[in-house]
Design an enzyme around this catalytic site. Structure first.
Site, PDB file in Angstrom:
ATOM      1  N   LYS A 150      -0.241   0.569   7.078  1.00 56.84           N
ATOM      2  CA  LYS A 150       0.511   0.544   5.808  1.00 56.84           C
ATOM      3  C   LYS A 150       1.712   1.492   5.789  1.00 56.84           C
ATOM      4  CE  LYS A 150      -3.249  -1.029   2.831  1.00 56.84           C
ATOM      5  NZ  LYS A 150      -4.004  -0.866   1.604  1.00 56.84           N
ATOM      6  N   ASP A 163      -1.055  -2.924  -4.053  1.00 58.55           N
ATOM      7  CA  ASP A 163      -2.334  -2.227  -4.313  1.00 58.55           C
ATOM      8  C   ASP A 163      -2.225  -1.457  -5.623  1.00 58.55           C
ATOM      9  OD1 ASP A 163      -3.791  -2.916  -2.042  1.00 58.55           O
ATOM     10  OD2 ASP A 163      -3.014  -1.243  -0.867  1.00 58.55           O
TER      11      ASP A 163
END
Ligand code: NAP
Length: 287
Positions: free
Chosen positions: A71, A107
Protein backbone atom coordinates in the site's frame (compact mmCIF):
# COMPACT_ATOMS: atom_id res chain seq x y z
CA UNK A 1 -18.67 -16.32 -16.78
CA UNK A 2 -18.91 -14.82 -20.25
CA UNK A 3 -15.69 -12.95 -21.10
CA UNK A 4 -15.82 -10.94 -24.33
CA UNK A 5 -12.97 -9.51 -26.41
CA UNK A 6 -13.77 -6.06 -24.95
CA UNK A 7 -13.59 -7.14 -21.31
CA UNK A 8 -12.03 -4.66 -18.88
CA UNK A 9 -9.69 -6.13 -16.29
CA UNK A 10 -9.42 -5.18 -12.64
CA UNK A 11 -7.55 -7.00 -9.89
CA UNK A 12 -5.73 -6.98 -6.60
CA UNK A 13 -1.99 -7.01 -5.96
CA UNK A 14 -0.60 -8.22 -2.64
CA UNK A 15 1.42 -10.99 -1.08
CA UNK A 16 -0.34 -13.15 -0.09
CA UNK A 17 -3.61 -12.63 -1.99
CA UNK A 18 -5.06 -16.14 -1.92
CA UNK A 19 -7.27 -15.31 1.10
CA UNK A 20 -8.75 -12.17 -0.49
CA UNK A 21 -12.53 -11.77 -0.63
CA UNK A 22 -12.24 -9.09 -3.33
CA UNK A 23 -12.30 -11.30 -6.47
CA UNK A 24 -15.56 -13.00 -5.45
CA UNK A 25 -17.07 -9.71 -4.23
CA UNK A 26 -16.24 -7.70 -7.37
CA UNK A 27 -17.01 -10.43 -9.92
CA UNK A 28 -20.47 -10.87 -8.36
CA UNK A 29 -20.99 -7.11 -8.51
CA UNK A 30 -19.89 -6.90 -12.18
CA UNK A 31 -22.25 -9.74 -13.05
CA UNK A 32 -25.15 -8.20 -11.14
CA UNK A 33 -24.72 -4.89 -12.99
CA UNK A 34 -24.23 -6.58 -16.39
CA UNK A 35 -20.74 -5.10 -16.80
CA UNK A 36 -18.13 -6.57 -19.13
CA UNK A 37 -15.47 -6.56 -16.40
CA UNK A 38 -13.47 -9.27 -14.69
CA UNK A 39 -11.43 -9.14 -11.44
CA UNK A 40 -8.40 -11.32 -10.77
CA UNK A 41 -5.86 -11.78 -7.94
CA UNK A 42 -2.16 -11.10 -8.69
CA UNK A 43 0.42 -12.27 -6.19
CA UNK A 44 3.24 -9.73 -6.52
CA UNK A 45 6.52 -9.93 -4.61
CA UNK A 46 7.85 -6.84 -2.85
CA UNK A 47 10.68 -6.36 -5.34
CA UNK A 48 8.30 -6.56 -8.33
CA UNK A 49 5.86 -3.77 -7.44
CA UNK A 50 7.30 -1.34 -10.02
CA UNK A 51 7.20 -3.99 -12.76
CA UNK A 52 3.61 -4.86 -11.83
CA UNK A 53 2.58 -1.21 -12.20
CA UNK A 54 4.36 -1.02 -15.59
CA UNK A 55 2.32 -4.09 -16.50
CA UNK A 56 -0.92 -2.31 -15.57
CA UNK A 57 -0.12 0.35 -18.17
CA UNK A 58 1.16 -2.11 -20.79
CA UNK A 59 -1.83 -4.43 -20.49
CA UNK A 60 -4.32 -1.57 -20.05
CA UNK A 61 -5.68 -3.01 -16.82
CA UNK A 62 -8.52 -0.70 -15.75
CA UNK A 63 -7.99 -0.74 -12.02
CA UNK A 64 -6.35 -2.37 -9.05
CA UNK A 65 -6.82 -2.84 -5.37
CA UNK A 66 -3.60 -2.89 -3.40
CA UNK A 67 -3.17 -4.88 -0.21
CA UNK A 68 -0.44 -5.84 2.28
CA UNK A 69 2.50 -5.26 1.85
CA UNK A 70 2.28 -2.86 -1.12
CA UNK A 71 0.00 0.00 0.00
CA UNK A 72 2.89 2.40 0.55
CA UNK A 73 5.34 0.92 -1.96
CA UNK A 74 3.08 1.52 -5.01
CA UNK A 75 2.86 5.27 -4.43
CA UNK A 76 6.01 6.43 -6.28
CA UNK A 77 4.99 4.49 -9.42
CA UNK A 78 1.66 6.35 -9.87
CA UNK A 79 1.04 9.54 -11.88
CA UNK A 80 -1.16 11.24 -9.30
CA UNK A 81 -2.41 10.74 -5.75
CA UNK A 82 -5.81 11.71 -4.47
CA UNK A 83 -5.20 14.26 -1.64
CA UNK A 84 -6.68 11.93 1.01
CA UNK A 85 -4.39 9.02 -0.04
CA UNK A 86 -1.42 11.40 -0.10
CA UNK A 87 -2.12 12.65 3.43
CA UNK A 88 -2.70 9.14 4.78
CA UNK A 89 0.42 7.91 3.01
CA UNK A 90 -1.14 4.72 1.61
CA UNK A 91 -3.04 3.67 -1.53
CA UNK A 92 -5.50 0.78 -1.76
CA UNK A 93 -7.16 1.61 -5.09
CA UNK A 94 -5.70 2.57 -8.49
CA UNK A 95 -7.63 3.82 -11.51
CA UNK A 96 -5.99 3.62 -14.95
CA UNK A 97 -7.17 6.21 -17.51
CA UNK A 98 -5.23 5.41 -20.70
CA UNK A 99 -1.95 4.90 -18.89
CA UNK A 100 -2.45 7.71 -16.35
CA UNK A 101 -2.60 6.03 -12.94
CA UNK A 102 -4.26 7.73 -9.97
CA UNK A 103 -4.12 6.31 -6.44
CA UNK A 104 -6.88 6.54 -3.84
CA UNK A 105 -7.47 5.32 -0.30
CA UNK A 106 -10.98 3.89 -0.03
CA UNK A 107 -10.16 2.08 3.27
CA UNK A 108 -10.52 5.41 5.06
CA UNK A 109 -13.72 6.50 3.35
CA UNK A 110 -15.07 2.93 3.52
CA UNK A 111 -14.58 2.83 7.29
CA UNK A 112 -16.39 6.15 7.75
CA UNK A 113 -19.24 5.04 5.48
CA UNK A 114 -19.61 1.82 7.49
CA UNK A 115 -20.09 3.91 10.64
CA UNK A 116 -22.48 6.40 9.03
CA UNK A 117 -24.46 3.57 7.45
CA UNK A 118 -25.13 2.24 10.97
CA UNK A 119 -26.22 5.71 12.14
CA UNK A 120 -22.97 6.37 14.02
CA UNK A 121 -21.58 9.92 13.59
CA UNK A 122 -18.02 10.24 15.00
CA UNK A 123 -17.94 14.07 14.83
CA UNK A 124 -17.41 15.48 18.33
CA UNK A 125 -17.34 11.98 19.89
CA UNK A 126 -14.61 10.50 22.08
CA UNK A 127 -13.10 7.69 20.04
CA UNK A 128 -10.66 5.12 21.39
CA UNK A 129 -8.73 3.55 18.54
CA UNK A 130 -6.72 0.38 19.23
CA UNK A 131 -3.77 -0.27 16.93
CA UNK A 132 -1.28 1.82 14.99
CA UNK A 133 -0.67 -0.32 11.90
CA UNK A 134 -1.64 0.33 8.28
CA UNK A 135 -5.41 0.16 8.78
CA UNK A 136 -5.28 2.36 11.88
CA UNK A 137 -3.37 4.97 9.88
CA UNK A 138 -6.24 5.36 7.38
CA UNK A 139 -8.96 5.14 10.05
CA UNK A 140 -7.32 7.60 12.46
CA UNK A 141 -6.91 10.13 9.67
CA UNK A 142 -10.53 10.00 8.58
CA UNK A 143 -11.77 10.14 12.19
CA UNK A 144 -9.58 13.14 13.00
CA UNK A 145 -10.67 14.84 9.78
CA UNK A 146 -14.32 14.24 10.70
CA UNK A 147 -13.78 15.99 14.05
CA UNK A 148 -13.64 13.07 16.50
CA UNK A 149 -11.67 13.43 19.76
CA UNK A 150 -9.17 10.67 19.26
CA UNK A 151 -7.01 8.61 21.62
CA UNK A 152 -4.69 5.97 20.13
CA UNK A 153 -3.70 2.87 22.11
CA UNK A 154 -1.10 0.50 20.76
CA UNK A 155 1.01 -2.38 22.06
CA UNK A 156 4.11 -0.60 20.72
CA UNK A 157 3.75 2.86 22.19
CA UNK A 158 6.27 4.48 19.84
CA UNK A 159 4.11 3.68 16.78
CA UNK A 160 1.03 5.19 18.40
CA UNK A 161 3.04 8.30 19.31
CA UNK A 162 4.26 8.75 15.75
CA UNK A 163 0.69 8.49 14.43
CA UNK A 164 -0.68 10.83 17.10
CA UNK A 165 2.02 13.44 16.43
CA UNK A 166 1.27 13.36 12.70
CA UNK A 167 -2.45 13.84 13.34
CA UNK A 168 -1.95 16.58 15.95
CA UNK A 169 0.18 18.48 13.43
CA UNK A 170 -2.22 17.92 10.51
CA UNK A 171 -5.40 18.91 12.34
CA UNK A 172 -4.16 21.32 15.03
CA UNK A 173 -5.92 19.46 17.87
CA UNK A 174 -4.28 17.10 20.29
CA UNK A 175 -4.43 13.36 19.61
CA UNK A 176 -3.12 11.38 22.60
CA UNK A 177 -1.14 8.15 22.39
CA UNK A 178 -0.96 5.51 25.12
CA UNK A 179 0.23 1.98 25.52
CA UNK A 180 -2.46 -0.67 25.04
CA UNK A 181 -2.59 -1.80 28.69
CA UNK A 182 -5.40 -2.90 30.99
CA UNK A 183 -5.26 0.26 33.10
CA UNK A 184 -5.19 2.61 30.15
CA UNK A 185 -8.26 0.82 28.78
CA UNK A 186 -10.02 1.17 32.14
CA UNK A 187 -9.24 4.90 32.32
CA UNK A 188 -10.01 5.77 28.69
CA UNK A 189 -13.17 3.69 28.27
CA UNK A 190 -14.80 5.73 31.04
CA UNK A 191 -15.04 8.67 28.63
CA UNK A 192 -15.28 6.86 25.30
CA UNK A 193 -18.33 6.92 23.01
CA UNK A 194 -16.82 4.75 20.27
CA UNK A 195 -14.26 1.95 20.55
CA UNK A 196 -12.53 0.77 17.37
CA UNK A 197 -10.35 -2.33 17.19
CA UNK A 198 -7.84 -1.83 14.38
CA UNK A 199 -5.39 -4.41 15.73
CA UNK A 200 -5.37 -7.95 14.36
CA UNK A 201 -6.28 -9.37 17.81
CA UNK A 202 -9.27 -11.72 17.48
CA UNK A 203 -8.60 -12.60 13.85
CA UNK A 204 -8.83 -16.27 12.83
CA UNK A 205 -7.14 -18.56 13.90
CA UNK A 206 -6.82 -16.53 17.16
CA UNK A 207 -10.57 -15.96 17.37
CA UNK A 208 -10.64 -16.71 21.12
CA UNK A 209 -8.66 -13.56 21.84
CA UNK A 210 -9.97 -10.07 22.49
CA UNK A 211 -8.15 -6.77 22.96
CA UNK A 212 -10.64 -5.57 25.65
CA UNK A 213 -11.88 -7.47 28.73
CA UNK A 214 -15.68 -7.91 28.60
CA UNK A 215 -16.12 -6.27 32.02
CA UNK A 216 -15.10 -2.92 30.45
CA UNK A 217 -17.80 -2.97 27.75
CA UNK A 218 -21.00 -1.03 28.39
CA UNK A 219 -24.32 -0.38 26.66
CA UNK A 220 -23.42 3.28 26.02
CA UNK A 221 -20.52 2.32 23.71
CA UNK A 222 -20.47 1.76 19.98
CA UNK A 223 -17.94 -1.01 19.33
CA UNK A 224 -16.43 -1.40 15.90
CA UNK A 225 -14.08 -4.24 14.96
CA UNK A 226 -12.36 -4.04 11.58
CA UNK A 227 -11.30 -7.70 11.82
CA UNK A 228 -13.75 -9.46 9.49
CA UNK A 229 -12.74 -13.10 9.88
CA UNK A 230 -14.67 -14.22 11.87
CA UNK A 231 -17.46 -11.70 11.21
CA UNK A 232 -18.56 -11.77 14.82
CA UNK A 233 -15.30 -11.52 16.70
CA UNK A 234 -15.15 -12.26 20.40
CA UNK A 235 -15.03 -8.49 21.01
CA UNK A 236 -18.25 -7.95 19.03
CA UNK A 237 -20.04 -10.86 20.71
CA UNK A 238 -19.14 -9.52 24.15
CA UNK A 239 -20.05 -5.96 23.15
CA UNK A 240 -23.45 -7.17 21.96
CA UNK A 241 -23.94 -9.05 25.23
CA UNK A 242 -23.19 -5.82 27.12
CA UNK A 243 -25.90 -4.05 25.09
CA UNK A 244 -23.49 -1.98 22.96
CA UNK A 245 -24.14 -1.08 19.35
CA UNK A 246 -21.72 -2.94 17.02
CA UNK A 247 -20.22 -2.40 13.57
CA UNK A 248 -18.36 -5.33 12.01
CA UNK A 249 -15.35 -5.48 9.69
CA UNK A 250 -17.41 -6.72 6.75
CA UNK A 251 -19.10 -3.31 6.60
CA UNK A 252 -15.75 -1.58 6.04
CA UNK A 253 -14.56 -4.24 3.60
CA UNK A 254 -17.72 -3.93 1.52
CA UNK A 255 -17.75 -0.11 1.50
CA UNK A 256 -14.08 0.20 0.51
CA UNK A 257 -14.81 -2.28 -2.29
CA UNK A 258 -17.97 -0.45 -3.36
CA UNK A 259 -16.08 2.84 -3.60
CA UNK A 260 -13.34 1.24 -5.72
CA UNK A 261 -15.98 -0.41 -7.96
CA UNK A 262 -17.62 2.97 -8.61
CA UNK A 263 -14.28 4.58 -9.53
CA UNK A 264 -13.49 1.85 -12.09
CA UNK A 265 -16.95 1.46 -13.63
CA UNK A 266 -18.78 4.76 -13.06
CA UNK A 267 -21.73 2.60 -11.96
CA UNK A 268 -23.30 2.58 -8.48
CA UNK A 269 -22.12 -0.53 -6.64
CA UNK A 270 -24.63 -3.22 -5.64
CA UNK A 271 -23.59 -3.06 -2.00
CA UNK A 272 -26.00 -5.74 -0.74
CA UNK A 273 -24.80 -8.24 -3.38
CA UNK A 274 -21.22 -7.57 -2.34
CA UNK A 275 -22.06 -7.96 1.35
CA UNK A 276 -23.93 -11.20 0.61
CA UNK A 277 -20.91 -12.69 -1.16
CA UNK A 278 -18.56 -11.85 1.71
CA UNK A 279 -20.86 -13.04 4.50
CA UNK A 280 -21.62 -16.20 2.49
CA UNK A 281 -17.90 -16.96 2.15
CA UNK A 282 -17.15 -16.21 5.80
CA UNK A 283 -20.08 -18.34 6.84
CA UNK A 284 -21.91 -16.09 9.21
CA UNK A 285 -24.39 -13.32 9.66
CA UNK A 286 -23.30 -9.71 10.09
CA UNK A 287 -23.21 -8.08 13.54
P1 NAP B 1 -0.69 -4.21 10.64
O1 NAP B 1 -0.21 -3.01 9.90
O2 NAP B 1 0.16 -5.43 10.67
O3 NAP B 1 -0.97 -3.73 12.18
C1 NAP B 1 -1.33 -4.67 13.16
C2 NAP B 1 -1.74 -3.94 14.45
O4 NAP B 1 -2.19 -4.92 15.38
C3 NAP B 1 -0.59 -3.19 15.12
O5 NAP B 1 -1.09 -2.06 15.79
C4 NAP B 1 -0.09 -4.25 16.15
O6 NAP B 1 0.57 -3.68 17.26
C5 NAP B 1 -1.40 -4.84 16.58
N1 NAP B 1 -1.25 -6.16 17.16
C6 NAP B 1 -0.95 -7.32 16.50
N2 NAP B 1 -0.92 -8.35 17.37
C7 NAP B 1 -1.21 -7.83 18.60
C8 NAP B 1 -1.33 -8.39 19.91
N3 NAP B 1 -1.14 -9.69 20.13
N4 NAP B 1 -1.67 -7.56 20.93
C9 NAP B 1 -1.86 -6.25 20.73
N5 NAP B 1 -1.75 -5.65 19.51
C10 NAP B 1 -1.42 -6.44 18.47
O7 NAP B 1 -2.11 -4.70 10.11
P2 NAP B 1 -3.30 -3.81 9.47
O8 NAP B 1 -3.16 -3.79 8.00
O9 NAP B 1 -3.36 -2.52 10.19
O10 NAP B 1 -4.57 -4.75 9.80
C11 NAP B 1 -5.05 -4.91 11.12
C12 NAP B 1 -6.31 -5.79 11.09
O11 NAP B 1 -7.34 -5.11 10.37
C13 NAP B 1 -6.12 -7.13 10.38
O12 NAP B 1 -6.86 -8.11 11.10
C14 NAP B 1 -6.77 -6.90 9.01
O13 NAP B 1 -7.32 -8.09 8.46
C15 NAP B 1 -7.88 -5.94 9.37
N6 NAP B 1 -8.30 -5.08 8.24
C16 NAP B 1 -9.61 -5.05 7.90
C17 NAP B 1 -10.03 -4.24 6.88
C18 NAP B 1 -11.49 -4.21 6.51
O14 NAP B 1 -11.82 -3.73 5.41
N7 NAP B 1 -12.38 -4.66 7.36
C19 NAP B 1 -9.12 -3.43 6.18
C20 NAP B 1 -7.76 -3.47 6.55
C21 NAP B 1 -7.36 -4.30 7.60
P3 NAP B 1 2.17 -3.39 17.22
O15 NAP B 1 2.32 -2.06 16.52
O16 NAP B 1 2.56 -3.34 18.64
O17 NAP B 1 2.81 -4.51 16.47
Amino acid sequence: MNISGKVKICGIIGDPVEHSMSPAMHNAAFEKMGLDFVYVPFRVKREDVGKAIDGVRALNIRGLNVTIPHKVAVMPFLNELDPLAEKIGAVNTIVNDNGFLKGYNTDAAGFLQALLDKGVEPKGKNVLLLGAGGASRAISFVLAERGANLVLLNRTLQKAKESADRLTEAFGREVRALELSHWNLVAELRHADILVNATSVGMSPQQDETPVPPSLLTASLTVCDIVYNPIKTRLLKEAEAAGAKTVDGVDMLVWQGAMAFEKWTGVKAPVEVMRGVVTGRLGGSPA
